[in-house]
Design a protein around this motif. Structure first.
Motif: not given
Length: 325
Positions: A212-214, A220, A293, A296, A298, A300
């Motif tokens: 997972a990458v934020e 967003s 959020t 941002s 998240t 993957r």
């Protein structure tokens, strides 16, 4: 936040079947054709058999009217009501159009006689749309084609509706042109996950999972709002992701499709339960939305097999929720 984000005797049915010429599995246009399968009268579906009918809008609305008359006060999924087709909520069909639709349904043995009594096997399947144990709604897009699907499951049977529209250009502006057809699927032996997977773009065969990458993204907040309000267009919001976000995932830089999957059920002890999952497709990768959020998202990298397992786990959670024993 997990991939699927949670909140608190069978009658005989004559069908018609036609084999369509398949396009290469990597061709996204091939996905567009999966909801254009026309069925032909040749067999009677028993347990585990699937019958698919390609109906025009008039035929579907006549079936819907007859179904709702069997259960006053209940209704079909809103995405397949007359208004969803740009028609009045009542009196959508003229006398001639209604007569033609009834005649076609009678010829296909979906109704018994011109008084529009539903064939018992058809009624058994269609009632799931009114009283499902689990209902799943899919909003997906691939290239210029968008697909809307409603799937209902109960007592081991699955019923699904699907329709699609295409984006075209007119007078310099993009216009959504709705296809005048509805695919009705009646499955006598399960098939819930299979039907949902049919509505999704094809999984890239070489896709591999990742961490997972934020990713920071100013837009967003709209994704968060869409998730909180249960909107079906979350994947459309994510279509505006910058190339940088995909590059951070190590994914191809061009989005080719997306899907938002919403599931819900009512349980007598724990009340209504639901899940909401969102995925994106590129030419080589499948990406899931893990969380969002106000500033941002998240993401993957995933695979079609992992997506299927996530759906199965989510549906199992709906049917057997913690604390319901």
């Amino acid at each position: 936040m997990p991939a699927l984000m949670g909140s608190s005797p069978h009658g005989s049915l004559p069908v018609r079947r036609v084999t369509m010429t398949a396009r290469p599995s990597g061709d996204l246009a091939g996905w567009e054709d999966t909801v254009s399968i026309t069925t032909h009268r040749s067999a009677r579906p028993g347990l585990g058999r699937v019958a698919r009918f390609r109906l025009d809008v008039g035929e579907w609305l006549v079936l819907r009217e007859a179904l709702c008359a069997e259960a006053p006060g209940r209704t079909t999924p809103a995405s397949f009501d007359p208004v969803a087709f740009g028609l009045p909520a009542t009196g959508a069909l003229g006398a001639d159009e209604r007569h033609r639709a009834v005649d076609m349904l009678y010829q296909r043995k979906l109704v018994l006689g011109t008084e529009v009594r539903l064939h018992p096997a058809v009624l058994l399947g269609l009632r799931l749309l009114l009283e499902p144990q689990v209902r799943i709604e899919v909003s997906s897009w691939s290239g210029s084609t968008a697909l809307t699907q409603a799937v209902a499951w109960g007592a081991g049977r699955t019923t699904a509706l699907a329709r699609r529209c295409r984006a075209t250009s007119a007078h310099g502006a993009d216009v959504a042109e709705q296809e005048g057809a509805v695919e009705l699927t009646l499955c006598g032996g399960g098939g819930l996950i299979d039907e949902v997977m049919r509505a999704l773009p094809p999984g890239p065969p070489a896709a591999v999972p990742g961490e997972a990458v934020e990713v920071g993204w100013r837009e967003s907040a709209a994704v968060v709002h869409a998730l909180r309000t249960g909107r079906a267009d979350v994947a459309a919001h994510l279509s505006g992701l910058p190339d940088r976000a995909l590059e951070l995932l190590g994914a191809a830089s061009r989005l080719t499709g997306g899907a938002s999957i919403i599931g819900a059920t009512g349980h007598p002890r724990v009340g209504t339960l639901g899940f909401h999952g969102v995925w994106l497709w590129t030419e080589n990768d499948l990406i899931e939305l893990v969380g969002a959020t106000s500033d941002s998202v998240t993401l993957r990298r995933s695979t079609a097999a992992r997506l299927r397992r996530s759906l199965l786990a989510a549906v199992t959670g709906l049917l057997h929720p913690a604390g319901a024993a």
